[in-house]
Design an enzyme around this catalytic site. Structure first.
Site, PDB file in Angstrom:
ATOM      1  N   CYS A 116     -28.627 -19.651   6.664  1.00 55.11           N
ATOM      2  CA  CYS A 116     -28.879 -20.572   5.542  1.00 55.11           C
ATOM      3  C   CYS A 116     -29.517 -21.887   5.983  1.00 55.11           C
ATOM      4  O   CYS A 116     -30.053 -22.622   5.165  1.00 55.11           O
ATOM      5  CB  CYS A 116     -27.588 -20.862   4.798  1.00 55.11           C
ATOM      6  SG  CYS A 116     -26.781 -19.386   4.195  1.00 55.11           S
ATOM      7  N   HIS A 256     -27.373 -27.418   0.553  1.00 53.37           N
ATOM      8  CA  HIS A 256     -27.327 -25.956   0.507  1.00 53.37           C
ATOM      9  C   HIS A 256     -26.543 -25.533  -0.742  1.00 53.37           C
ATOM     10  O   HIS A 256     -25.497 -26.097  -1.042  1.00 53.37           O
ATOM     11  CB  HIS A 256     -26.648 -25.434   1.777  1.00 53.37           C
ATOM     12  CG  HIS A 256     -26.499 -23.948   1.807  1.00 53.37           C
ATOM     13  ND1 HIS A 256     -27.503 -23.101   1.422  1.00 53.37           N
ATOM     14  CD2 HIS A 256     -25.444 -23.163   2.171  1.00 53.37           C
ATOM     15  CE1 HIS A 256     -27.080 -21.849   1.549  1.00 53.37           C
ATOM     16  NE2 HIS A 256     -25.844 -21.857   1.996  1.00 53.37           N
ATOM     17  N   ASN A 286     -26.174 -18.419  -4.094  1.00 57.20           N
ATOM     18  CA  ASN A 286     -26.522 -18.749  -2.709  1.00 57.20           C
ATOM     19  C   ASN A 286     -27.678 -17.851  -2.260  1.00 57.20           C
ATOM     20  O   ASN A 286     -27.501 -16.660  -2.053  1.00 57.20           O
ATOM     21  CB  ASN A 286     -25.282 -18.530  -1.829  1.00 57.20           C
ATOM     22  CG  ASN A 286     -25.516 -18.878  -0.375  1.00 57.20           C
ATOM     23  OD1 ASN A 286     -26.651 -19.096   0.047  1.00 57.20           O
ATOM     24  ND2 ASN A 286     -24.442 -18.914   0.393  1.00 57.20           N
TER      25      ASN A 286
HETATM   26  O1  UT7 Z   1     -24.145 -19.735   2.848  1.00 58.95           O
HETATM   27  C1  UT7 Z   1     -23.306 -19.672   3.938  1.00 58.95           C
HETATM   28  C2  UT7 Z   1     -22.172 -20.514   3.761  1.00 58.95           C
HETATM   29  N1  UT7 Z   1     -21.205 -19.903   2.889  1.00 58.95           N
HETATM   30  C3  UT7 Z   1     -20.402 -20.668   2.216  1.00 58.95           C
HETATM   31  O2  UT7 Z   1     -20.555 -21.871   2.285  1.00 58.95           O
HETATM   32  C4  UT7 Z   1     -19.261 -20.049   1.449  1.00 58.95           C
HETATM   33  C5  UT7 Z   1     -18.026 -20.861   1.686  1.00 58.95           C
HETATM   34  N2  UT7 Z   1     -16.840 -20.348   1.013  1.00 58.95           N
HETATM   35  C6  UT7 Z   1     -16.668 -20.397  -0.319  1.00 58.95           C
HETATM   36  O3  UT7 Z   1     -17.545 -20.802  -1.049  1.00 58.95           O
HETATM   37  C7  UT7 Z   1     -15.321 -19.993  -0.879  1.00 58.95           C
HETATM   38  O4  UT7 Z   1     -14.392 -19.874   0.181  1.00 58.95           O
HETATM   39  C8  UT7 Z   1     -15.345 -18.649  -1.693  1.00 58.95           C
HETATM   40  C9  UT7 Z   1     -16.083 -18.882  -2.990  1.00 58.95           C
HETATM   41  C10 UT7 Z   1     -16.022 -17.575  -0.881  1.00 58.95           C
HETATM   42  C11 UT7 Z   1     -13.929 -18.219  -2.026  1.00 58.95           C
HETATM   43  O5  UT7 Z   1     -13.258 -19.250  -2.742  1.00 58.95           O
HETATM   44  P1  UT7 Z   1     -11.795 -19.706  -2.295  1.00 58.95           P
HETATM   45  O6  UT7 Z   1     -11.351 -20.714  -3.258  1.00 58.95           O
HETATM   46  O7  UT7 Z   1     -11.879 -20.130  -0.850  1.00 58.95           O
HETATM   47  O8  UT7 Z   1     -10.962 -18.404  -2.496  1.00 58.95           O
HETATM   48  P2  UT7 Z   1     -10.112 -17.576  -1.426  1.00 58.95           P
HETATM   49  O9  UT7 Z   1     -11.021 -16.863  -0.483  1.00 58.95           O
HETATM   50  O10 UT7 Z   1      -9.081 -18.472  -0.849  1.00 58.95           O
HETATM   51  O11 UT7 Z   1      -9.421 -16.524  -2.381  1.00 58.95           O
HETATM   52  C12 UT7 Z   1      -8.489 -16.924  -3.391  1.00 58.95           C
HETATM   53  C13 UT7 Z   1      -8.109 -15.696  -4.195  1.00 58.95           C
HETATM   54  C14 UT7 Z   1      -7.769 -14.486  -3.336  1.00 58.95           C
HETATM   55  O12 UT7 Z   1      -6.688 -13.809  -3.958  1.00 58.95           O
HETATM   56  P3  UT7 Z   1      -5.182 -13.996  -3.416  1.00 58.95           P
HETATM   57  O13 UT7 Z   1      -5.235 -13.532  -1.983  1.00 58.95           O
HETATM   58  O14 UT7 Z   1      -4.878 -15.437  -3.549  1.00 58.95           O
HETATM   59  O15 UT7 Z   1      -4.413 -13.107  -4.321  1.00 58.95           O
HETATM   60  C15 UT7 Z   1      -8.990 -13.636  -3.401  1.00 58.95           C
HETATM   61  O16 UT7 Z   1      -8.730 -12.274  -3.234  1.00 58.95           O
HETATM   62  O17 UT7 Z   1      -9.214 -15.291  -5.013  1.00 58.95           O
HETATM   63  C16 UT7 Z   1      -9.464 -13.906  -4.814  1.00 58.95           C
HETATM   64  N3  UT7 Z   1     -10.881 -13.647  -5.014  1.00 58.95           N
HETATM   65  C17 UT7 Z   1     -11.407 -13.366  -6.216  1.00 58.95           C
HETATM   66  N4  UT7 Z   1     -10.851 -13.228  -7.429  1.00 58.95           N
HETATM   67  C18 UT7 Z   1     -11.675 -12.941  -8.453  1.00 58.95           C
HETATM   68  C19 UT7 Z   1     -11.858 -13.661  -4.083  1.00 58.95           C
HETATM   69  N5  UT7 Z   1     -13.036 -13.384  -4.669  1.00 58.95           N
HETATM   70  C20 UT7 Z   1     -12.776 -13.178  -5.981  1.00 58.95           C
HETATM   71  C21 UT7 Z   1     -13.576 -12.864  -7.100  1.00 58.95           C
HETATM   72  N6  UT7 Z   1     -12.969 -12.755  -8.299  1.00 58.95           N
HETATM   73  N7  UT7 Z   1     -14.893 -12.679  -6.987  1.00 58.95           N
END
Ligand code: UT7
Length: 330
Positions: A116, A256, A286
């Site tokens: 990225c 980004h 993204n």
């Molecule tokens: O371009 C390269 C750089 N990339 C980035 O900058 C991405 C950086 N990361 C992020 O943007 C975020 O970490 C995400 C958007 C990927 C995830 O958001 P988060 O608030 O960090 O969520 P999490 O990974 O902590 O997950 C929270 C919950 C989980 O469920 P449990 O374990 O709490 O029951 C996930 O399984 O949300 C769940 N989850 C979803 N639920 C509904 C993860 N993806 C989804 C989804 N829909 N699409």
């Protein structure tokens, strides 16, 4: 008389595929909801390339638009740098394919892989080549068909990414956005946090690698999130401090476009108001290397950067890599 060469972005153009993939459509593909996607990422929809659209073809559209934008003939281009982590082929380079199609027969071409952060890495190279006098006109193309490496059964990643391309012409002649500074960095210790494991020489395609879905990108989102905010702040500060500038000296922050919460956290650290931060994440998601370039191109096309105003680009991606660039309109 000051003969010092100054590198400027003198032309800009983008291309987005027509097909829109909405959050509602994703609800029928994986267990997710529009509400979760919007509140956790800010993304409402993203573009997805058709089977006939590739990283090179999207890049060609963007390259032609950028060259038209500054009336430069393809024969005047000395170098093409393609920032992508989704090249058409491992080789030949996507740069070679683009060179052929736009008729830039005097240009050398190569691909640059910094995920990225690729567009900002490419700016650092273009700035050095132009200011040293080695080249006169450089075409940067940032193009990604991320949909080709996304597992549309993995809700952790498939809701985040989109396809698109943007291109810039960098020259020492003409008016535009002066590239005043570029700061780039890498932390290979975190290489596995965001990775496409299969398809390279380490895990070549095999029946087993396909079964194990090794040809899809994997990301530890929460960890990546933490590093993203910290490292983008470091890169942005390096650029600003080298010119004794503060957040309040910026007309625009172009970050980004990965997640609205990351964007807001960065903006807050520099005391920037929402109206000074340019966002496309809601409509394109993204798009990896092309994200900052597409967002910058929107500002350019809408003539939203006035003479003397400063723009700060900042990006972050797999590697881990990061970069920032300070631009001033003149
Ligand atoms: O371009 C390269 C750089 N990339 C980035 O900058 C991405 C950086 N990361 C992020 O943007 C975020 O970490 C995400 C958007 C990927 C995830 O958001 P988060 O608030 O960090 O969520 P999490 O990974 O902590 O997950 C929270 C919950 C989980 O469920 P449990 O374990 O709490 O029951 C996930 O399984 O949300 C769940 N989850 C979803 N639920 C509904 C993860 N993806 C989804 C989804 N829909 N699409």
């Amino acid at each position: 008389m000051n003969n010092q060469r100054i590198a400027r972005i003198i032309g800009s153009g983008s291309f987005l595929p027509e097909k829109v993939l909405t959050n509602k459509e994703l609800e029928s593909m994986v267990e997710t909801s529009d509400e979760w996607i919007v509140t956790r990422t800010g993304i409402k929809e993203r573009r997805v390339a058709s089977e006939e659209e590739h990283t090179s073809t999207m890049g060609i559209h963007a390259a032609k638009a950028a060259m038209d934008n500054c009336n430069i003939d393809p024969l005047e281009i000395d170098l093409i740098i393609v920032a992508t982590c989704t090249p058409d082929y491992l080789f030949p380079s996507t740069g070679a394919l683009i060179q052929r199609e736009i008729g830039a027969t005097n240009a050398a071409a190569f691909d640059l892989q910094a995920a990225c952060s690729g567009y900002i890495y490419a700016l650092s190279i273009a700035k050095s080549y132009i200011e040293s006098g080695f080249y006169k006109n450089i075409l940067i193309v940032a193009s990604e068909k991320i949909s080709s490496i996304v597992d549309y059964e993995d809700r952790n990643t498939c809701v985040l990414f989109g396809d698109g391309a943007s291109a810039s012409v960098i020259s020492h002649e003409g008016k535009g956005l002066e590239i005043r500074d570029v700061s780039i960095g890498t932390d290979g210790n975190q290489a596995e946090l965001l990775i496409l494991p299969g398809g390279g020489s380490r895990i070549p395609p095999s029946e087993q690698s396909l079964k194990d879905k090794q040809h899809f990108l994997k990301m530890e989102g929460r960890e990546v999130f933490k590093h993203a905010v910290r490292l983008m702040e470091v890169a942005a500060r390096q650029c600003l401090e080298s010119f004794n500038l503060k957040g309040s000296d910026l007309a625009w922050l172009v970050p980004h476009q990965a997640n609205i919460r990351i964007i807001s956290a960065i903006a807050k650290r520099f005391g920037l108001k929402d109206e000074n931060v340019h966002k496309t994440v809601h409509k394109y998601g993204n798009t990896s290397a092309s994200g900052v370039a597409i967002a910058l191109d929107e500002l350019v096309q809408d003539k939203k950067v006035a003479k003397g105003e400063n723009v700060l680009l900042v990006a972050f991606g797999a590697g881990l890599t990061w970069g920032a660039s300070l631009l001033t309109q003149n």
